[in-house]
Design a protein around this motif. Structure first.
Motif, mmCIF file in Angstrom:
data_model
loop_
_atom_site.group_PDB
_atom_site.id
_atom_site.type_symbol
_atom_site.label_atom_id
_atom_site.label_comp_id
_atom_site.label_asym_id
_atom_site.label_seq_id
_atom_site.Cartn_x
_atom_site.Cartn_y
_atom_site.Cartn_z
ATOM 1 N N UNK A 33 0.701 -1.211 0.040
ATOM 2 C CA UNK A 33 -0.185 0.030 -0.124
ATOM 3 C C UNK A 33 0.914 1.357 0.057
ATOM 4 N N UNK A 34 0.518 2.374 -0.838
ATOM 5 C CA UNK A 34 0.921 3.520 -0.666
ATOM 6 C C UNK A 34 -0.312 4.230 -0.359
ATOM 7 N N UNK A 35 -0.183 5.272 0.615
ATOM 8 C CA UNK A 35 -1.155 6.058 1.114
ATOM 9 C C UNK A 35 -0.955 7.549 1.092
ATOM 10 N N UNK A 36 -1.874 8.471 0.669
ATOM 11 C CA UNK A 36 -1.928 9.918 0.537
ATOM 12 C C UNK A 36 -3.255 10.019 1.453
ATOM 13 N N UNK A 37 -2.974 10.906 2.537
ATOM 14 C CA UNK A 37 -4.109 11.011 3.470
ATOM 15 C C UNK A 37 -4.301 12.682 3.346
ATOM 16 N N UNK A 38 -5.381 13.216 3.675
ATOM 17 C CA UNK A 38 -5.718 14.707 3.750
ATOM 18 C C UNK A 38 -4.758 15.286 4.866
ATOM 19 N N UNK A 39 -4.368 14.745 6.044
ATOM 20 C CA UNK A 39 -3.430 15.492 7.078
ATOM 21 C C UNK A 39 -2.224 14.650 6.728
ATOM 22 N N UNK A 40 -1.278 15.247 5.964
ATOM 23 C CA UNK A 40 -0.178 14.444 5.826
ATOM 24 C C UNK A 40 0.857 14.590 7.117
ATOM 25 N N UNK A 41 1.468 13.388 7.331
ATOM 26 C CA UNK A 41 2.469 13.197 8.464
ATOM 27 C C UNK A 41 3.832 13.684 7.769
ATOM 28 N N UNK A 42 4.491 14.952 8.125
ATOM 29 C CA UNK A 42 5.971 15.113 7.697
ATOM 30 C C UNK A 42 6.787 15.095 9.077
ATOM 31 N N UNK A 43 8.122 15.093 8.785
ATOM 32 C CA UNK A 43 9.185 15.317 9.782
ATOM 33 C C UNK A 43 9.796 16.512 9.843
ATOM 34 N N UNK A 44 10.742 16.811 10.796
ATOM 35 C CA UNK A 44 11.312 17.860 11.021
ATOM 36 C C UNK A 44 12.689 17.430 10.404
ATOM 37 N N UNK A 119 -9.538 11.277 1.213
ATOM 38 C CA UNK A 119 -9.775 12.916 1.238
ATOM 39 C C UNK A 119 -8.589 13.681 0.813
ATOM 40 N N UNK A 120 -7.855 13.074 -0.008
ATOM 41 C CA UNK A 120 -6.423 13.701 -0.457
ATOM 42 C C UNK A 120 -6.539 15.137 -1.151
ATOM 43 N N UNK A 121 -7.618 15.638 -1.743
ATOM 44 C CA UNK A 121 -7.750 17.023 -2.150
ATOM 45 C C UNK A 121 -8.788 17.657 -1.472
ATOM 46 N N UNK A 122 -9.306 17.173 -0.253
ATOM 47 C CA UNK A 122 -10.355 17.896 0.224
ATOM 48 C C UNK A 122 -10.132 19.277 0.961
ATOM 49 N N UNK A 123 -9.056 19.507 1.326
ATOM 50 C CA UNK A 123 -8.488 21.044 1.591
ATOM 51 C C UNK A 123 -8.092 21.951 0.903
ATOM 52 N N UNK A 124 -7.957 21.591 -0.295
ATOM 53 C CA UNK A 124 -7.133 22.270 -1.069
ATOM 54 C C UNK A 124 -7.954 23.348 -2.127
ATOM 55 N N UNK A 125 -7.144 24.614 -2.346
ATOM 56 C CA UNK A 125 -7.643 25.730 -3.181
ATOM 57 C C UNK A 125 -7.468 25.131 -4.699
ATOM 58 N N UNK A 126 -8.334 25.378 -5.803
ATOM 59 C CA UNK A 126 -8.197 25.206 -6.931
ATOM 60 C C UNK A 126 -6.984 25.202 -7.715
#
Length: 200
Positions: A33-44, A119-126
């Motif tokens: 599986x590859x997963x792309x979520x609305x809330x992306x987890x990134x690290x410092x 919901x990979x594009x749910x919170x994005x502008x056009x």
């Protein structure tokens, strides 16, 4: 959560390629599986380091190729150290669309046969949504894709749509067939079409 075996089904079965996922080690299953979520987890870490999480042994060239395919070059080229720029805890120095493109680059680098979009594009502008849809089209080519979405245009080209209502399957089928049936899916499409001016 069921498909990836974060949860086990309490009744019925979830199968991948005909194999009951309950019989597969969760870590082995997640490799498919590859997963792309609305809330992306990134690290410092750097942009490069965050993308490389998709496949730890990847070369710099492979990471950069995935980044280009995910439309990351434009915003990364404006950063002080390019791909070596530290992005802050959970990508604090990035916009939502930039974080999402790093997540897509990570998924491209992993190259798993099943892609889960939640919901990979749910919170994005056009503008960002257009960039991400282009990146997603590269990610999804030749893959099995599970899409969780409230935007009906996100699933307009799906082979099969399952409409959930209060936790139950309300209807399922190809988008065109569901439009002809004139049920819940068709009502949601009409409502969103009126508010956003798009066509299915």
């Amino acid at each position: 959560k069921l498909a990836c075996r974060f949860w086990d089904a309490t009744s019925g079965r979830v199968t991948v390629g005909g194999v009951d996922v309950a019989t597969v080690n969760p870590e082995v299953l997640l490799g498919d599986f590859s997963m792309v979520f609305q809330d992306v987890v990134l690290f410092d870490d750097t942009v490069m380091g965050n993308i490389r999480l998709g496949r730890r042994g990847a070369s710099d060239e492979e990471v950069l190729a995935a980044a280009r395919a995910a439309n990351c070059d434009g915003f990364v080229s404006r950063m002080p150290q390019g791909y070596a720029t530290m992005i802050g805890e959970n990508g604090a120095r990035l916009s939502g669309g930039e974080r999402q493109r790093i997540s897509i680059a990570r998924a491209l680098l992993k190259g798993a046969p099943i892609v889960l979009l939640d919901e990979a594009t749910a919170s994005l502008d056009v503008e960002n949504e257009t960039e991400i849809q282009q990146a997603l089209s590269r990610l999804l080519a030749g893959k099995t894709v599970i899409v969780i979405a409230h935007r009906m245009r996100t699933v307009a080209n799906a082979d099969k749509v399952v409409v959930l209502d209060s936790g139950r399957v309300a209807e399922q089928g190809a988008p065109a067939g569901l439009m002809e049936r004139d049920g819940l899916f068709a009502r949601m499409v009409r409502l969103q079409r009126e508010s956003a001016q798009w066509t299915l």
